[in-house]
Design a protein around this motif. Sequence first.
Motif, PDB file in Angstrom:
ATOM      1  N   HIS A   1      10.767  20.262  21.860  1.00  0.00           N
ATOM      2  CA  HIS A   1      11.620  19.439  22.729  1.00  0.00           C
ATOM      3  C   HIS A   1      12.618  20.305  23.496  1.00  0.00           C
ATOM      4  N   LEU A   2      13.311  21.208  22.816  1.00  0.00           N
ATOM      5  CA  LEU A   2      14.292  22.061  23.491  1.00  0.00           C
ATOM      6  C   LEU A   2      13.615  23.043  24.433  1.00  0.00           C
ATOM      7  N   GLY A   3      12.386  23.419  24.132  1.00  0.00           N
ATOM      8  CA  GLY A   3      11.634  24.287  25.016  1.00  0.00           C
ATOM      9  C   GLY A   3      11.409  23.661  26.383  1.00  0.00           C
ATOM     10  N   THR A   4      11.321  22.337  26.446  1.00  0.00           N
ATOM     11  CA  THR A   4      11.112  21.672  27.742  1.00  0.00           C
ATOM     12  C   THR A   4      12.314  21.832  28.672  1.00  0.00           C
ATOM     13  N   PHE A   5      13.469  22.190  28.127  1.00  0.00           N
ATOM     14  CA  PHE A   5      14.667  22.426  28.938  1.00  0.00           C
ATOM     15  C   PHE A   5      14.808  23.901  29.329  1.00  0.00           C
ATOM     16  N   GLY A   6      13.833  24.699  28.961  1.00  0.00           N
ATOM     17  CA  GLY A   6      13.916  26.134  29.217  1.00  0.00           C
ATOM     18  C   GLY A   6      14.386  26.912  28.011  1.00  0.00           C
ATOM     19  N   GLY A   7      14.473  26.249  26.874  1.00  0.00           N
ATOM     20  CA  GLY A   7      14.918  26.905  25.653  1.00  0.00           C
ATOM     21  C   GLY A   7      14.028  28.083  25.297  1.00  0.00           C
ATOM     22  N   PHE A   8      14.613  29.072  24.659  1.00  0.00           N
ATOM     23  CA  PHE A   8      13.890  30.278  24.268  1.00  0.00           C
ATOM     24  C   PHE A   8      14.493  30.820  22.982  1.00  0.00           C
ATOM     25  N   GLU A   9      13.833  31.823  22.411  1.00  0.00           N
ATOM     26  CA  GLU A   9      14.301  32.450  21.171  1.00  0.00           C
ATOM     27  C   GLU A   9      14.565  33.931  21.404  1.00  0.00           C
ATOM     28  N   ILE A  10      15.530  34.435  20.634  1.00  0.00           N
ATOM     29  CA  ILE A  10      15.753  35.875  20.586  1.00  0.00           C
ATOM     30  C   ILE A  10      15.920  36.281  19.119  1.00  0.00           C
ATOM     31  N   PRO A  11      15.625  37.549  18.789  1.00  0.00           N
ATOM     32  CA  PRO A  11      15.785  38.009  17.406  1.00  0.00           C
ATOM     33  C   PRO A  11      17.261  37.989  16.981  1.00  0.00           C
ATOM     34  N   ARG A  12      17.477  37.794  15.689  1.00  0.00           N
ATOM     35  CA  ARG A  12      18.833  37.694  15.146  1.00  0.00           C
ATOM     36  C   ARG A  12      19.717  38.875  15.533  1.00  0.00           C
ATOM     37  N   ASN A  13      19.215  40.104  15.462  1.00  0.00           N
ATOM     38  CA  ASN A  13      20.071  41.251  15.775  1.00  0.00           C
ATOM     39  C   ASN A  13      20.525  41.223  17.239  1.00  0.00           C
ATOM     40  N   GLU A  14      19.650  40.817  18.148  1.00  0.00           N
ATOM     41  CA  GLU A  14      20.025  40.690  19.563  1.00  0.00           C
ATOM     42  C   GLU A  14      21.050  39.562  19.729  1.00  0.00           C
ATOM     43  N   TYR A  15      20.801  38.463  19.022  1.00  0.00           N
ATOM     44  CA  TYR A  15      21.725  37.326  19.059  1.00  0.00           C
ATOM     45  C   TYR A  15      23.122  37.745  18.593  1.00  0.00           C
ATOM     46  N   LEU A  16      23.190  38.470  17.488  1.00  0.00           N
ATOM     47  CA  LEU A  16      24.489  38.877  16.940  1.00  0.00           C
ATOM     48  C   LEU A  16      25.236  39.807  17.895  1.00  0.00           C
ATOM     49  N   THR A  17      24.521  40.657  18.596  1.00  0.00           N
ATOM     50  CA  THR A  17      25.165  41.541  19.578  1.00  0.00           C
ATOM     51  C   THR A  17      25.800  40.705  20.698  1.00  0.00           C
ATOM     52  N   ILE A  18      25.049  39.742  21.203  1.00  0.00           N
ATOM     53  CA  ILE A  18      25.567  38.851  22.262  1.00  0.00           C
ATOM     54  C   ILE A  18      26.742  38.042  21.728  1.00  0.00           C
ATOM     55  N   LEU A  19      26.573  37.486  20.533  1.00  0.00           N
ATOM     56  CA  LEU A  19      27.623  36.657  19.925  1.00  0.00           C
ATOM     57  C   LEU A  19      28.932  37.428  19.794  1.00  0.00           C
ATOM     58  N   ASN A  20      28.860  38.654  19.326  1.00  0.00           N
ATOM     59  CA  ASN A  20      30.073  39.464  19.150  1.00  0.00           C
ATOM     60  C   ASN A  20      30.810  39.684  20.456  1.00  0.00           C
ATOM     61  N   LYS A  21      30.103  39.775  21.567  1.00  0.00           N
ATOM     62  CA  LYS A  21      30.737  39.974  22.871  1.00  0.00           C
ATOM     63  C   LYS A  21      31.405  38.701  23.390  1.00  0.00           C
ATOM     64  N   LEU A  22      30.904  37.532  22.974  1.00  0.00           N
ATOM     65  CA  LEU A  22      31.364  36.267  23.544  1.00  0.00           C
ATOM     66  C   LEU A  22      32.397  35.531  22.686  1.00  0.00           C
ATOM     67  N   ILE A  23      32.568  35.940  21.437  1.00  0.00           N
ATOM     68  CA  ILE A  23      33.523  35.261  20.548  1.00  0.00           C
ATOM     69  C   ILE A  23      34.919  35.808  20.805  1.00  0.00           C
TER      70      ILE A  23
END
Length: 184
Positions: free
Chosen positions: A162-184
């Motif tokens: 369902h979320l994929g129909t909106f353009g949703g995608f996945e990234i690996p946890r380590n990449e996610y954590l790098t992005i998260l640390n920059k945005l928090i």
Amino acid sequence: MEIISPELLLNAYAEGVFPMAEDGEIVWVSPQMRGMIPLDERFHISRGLRKALRKDPFEIRFNTAFRATMEGCAGREETWIDPIILESYCKLHELGHAHSVECWDGEGLQGGLYGVSLGKVFFGESMFSRKTDASKIALVALVERLRENGFQLLDTQWLTEHLGTFGGFEIPRNEYLTILNKLI
């Protein structure tokens, strides 16, 4: 009943971890692959949903019925939202960190979603619909609000079809954590 403290919840989100109730216990989760909804031009609204949006079937409200929205999300056969999760997030809402997007009509609350904001990240927790397209319309309203307020990440935890129909995608946890640390 003891709730999860707001400080613990916010610290967990900042580390890419979130709680779920499972078999009467609270478990802490950090998926290997993290689901996201794009907030840029990759966010996709189907032709059918665009048509529904033009009909303007719901009044969109933010944060007017947080508890009822969570209860709507929990109102299914299998749910990870137990009383501890419910009360913990209601406390987080009182403190201004948890938010709901609600779709209302003359018959009441018809759908919506809730989640947590921290920095420039919104962590989507759950959504529900009592009428056709209500949760989808709430998601579109959320994306618009996030864009208006300079958010850069809409975390969906997992990617569903369902979320994929909106353009949703996945990234690996380590990449996610790098992005998260920059945005928090």
